[in-house]
Design an enzyme around this catalytic site. Structure first.
Site, short mmCIF file in Angstrom:
data_model
loop_
_atom_site.label_atom_id
_atom_site.label_comp_id
_atom_site.label_asym_id
_atom_site.label_seq_id
_atom_site.Cartn_x
_atom_site.Cartn_y
_atom_site.Cartn_z
N ASP A 51 0.79 -1.31 -0.01
CA ASP A 51 -0.13 0.11 -0.22
C ASP A 51 0.90 1.47 -0.06
O ASP A 51 2.02 1.17 -0.08
CB ASP A 51 -0.96 0.05 1.33
N TYR A 109 6.66 -10.08 6.27
CA TYR A 109 6.45 -8.52 6.52
C TYR A 109 7.22 -8.43 7.76
O TYR A 109 7.43 -9.15 9.06
CB TYR A 109 5.19 -8.25 6.58
#
EC number: 5.4.99.12
Length: 278
Positions: A51, A109
């Site tokens: 994002d 992540y």
């Protein structure tokens, strides 16, 4: 021939990974650079979209080209046309059966969080920030409720396009660098003398939903600040409702560490920047 690239980027100035009208995304910049170097249009497929504001340590992409260049030629040539906040780290020729997304066996992540009474300055945009002391043991206990295969609807953005909310989290590690944590005699959430430290949250799963890591982070921080007990995380998970969870956390400290592949593909699994993160 098919080529795989490992790409790193600071996502602060971009509207995310995926190409959009206006060209202000990482994919747009990368494909423009590849086209200039290869002298033909290039279409890339990535291992995992990020994002706006999210960073990438080792995004993996593949593309097809009629050109035959050495791996380092692709690295140096493409980087010549990229802005300073995006860089190709490595290139490898791969069989046509390789697919950056479909061939990945896992994705990783990391979220880097600054705990400090003072907001970040030199780290601005690259770390999240809390000014309350966090309880690491409570956050680790909460995280254990998320391990395994679950319906992660409570941690899914309303705009998520994934076909199923069922994902498998294989690993969540929470480590601390510095002298932080909850000082003796101070309750979690007390706004007294908060010791400065960095927290690193690392997640590994087969796949992730839109905003899943940031929504989990919001809940872990809420537990760490003493707003909820650790077993509240189980209740949030079972609720299967976004309304049950904490607000979505800031994108600033989120890094896509990269995908994992079968070793037979011969691709790197990390870059030097992995050890640079706090």
């Amino acid at each position: 021939m098919r080529v795989a690239l490992g790409v790193s980027y600071n996502g602060s100035a971009y509207r995310g990974w995926q190409s959009q009208p206006g060209g202000a995304t990482v994919q747009d910049r990368l494909e423009a650079a590849l086209a200039r170097f290869a002298t033909h249009e290039v279409s890339t497929i990535c291992a995992g979209r990020t994002d706006a504001g999210v960073h990438g340590l080792m995004q993996v992409v593949h593309f097809d080209t009629p050109l035959e260049r050495t791996p380092f030629s692709w690295v140096r040539g493409t980087n010549t046309f990229l802005p300073p906040d995006i860089a190709v780290q490595w290139a490898r020729p791969v069989p046509e059966a390789f697919h950056s997304r479909a061939s990945a066996t896992a994705r990783r992540y990391a979220y880097v969080l600054l705990q400090s009474p003072v907001r970040p300055s030199v780290e601005a945009g690259r770390v999240g920030w809390v000014f309350h002391a966090l309880d690491g043991d409570a956050m680790r206990a909460a995280a254990r409720h998320l391990l395994g295969e679950h319906d992660f609807t409570s941690f899914r953005a309303s705009a998520c396009q994934a076909k199923s909310p069922v994902k498998t989290l294989r690993r969540i590690e929470i480590t601390q660098r510095g002298t932080g944590g909850v000082p003796a005699g101070q309750a979690p959430g007390d706004r007294g003398d908060v010791p400065t430290c960095y927290w690193r949250f690392e997640f590994e799963g087969n796949a992730f939903l839109h905003h899943m890591v940031r929504n989990i982070m919001g809940c872990l921080v809420a537990v760490g600040q003493g707003q909820h007990p650790a077993d509240w995380m189980h209740a949030v998970l079972q609720a299967r409702s976004r309304d049950a969870a904490a607000p979505t956390f800031s994108p600033d400290g989120l890094y896509f560490l990269g995908p994992l592949y079968d070793p037979a593909w011969g691709l790197p699994d990390r870059t030097a920047a992995y050890d640079w993160l706090p």
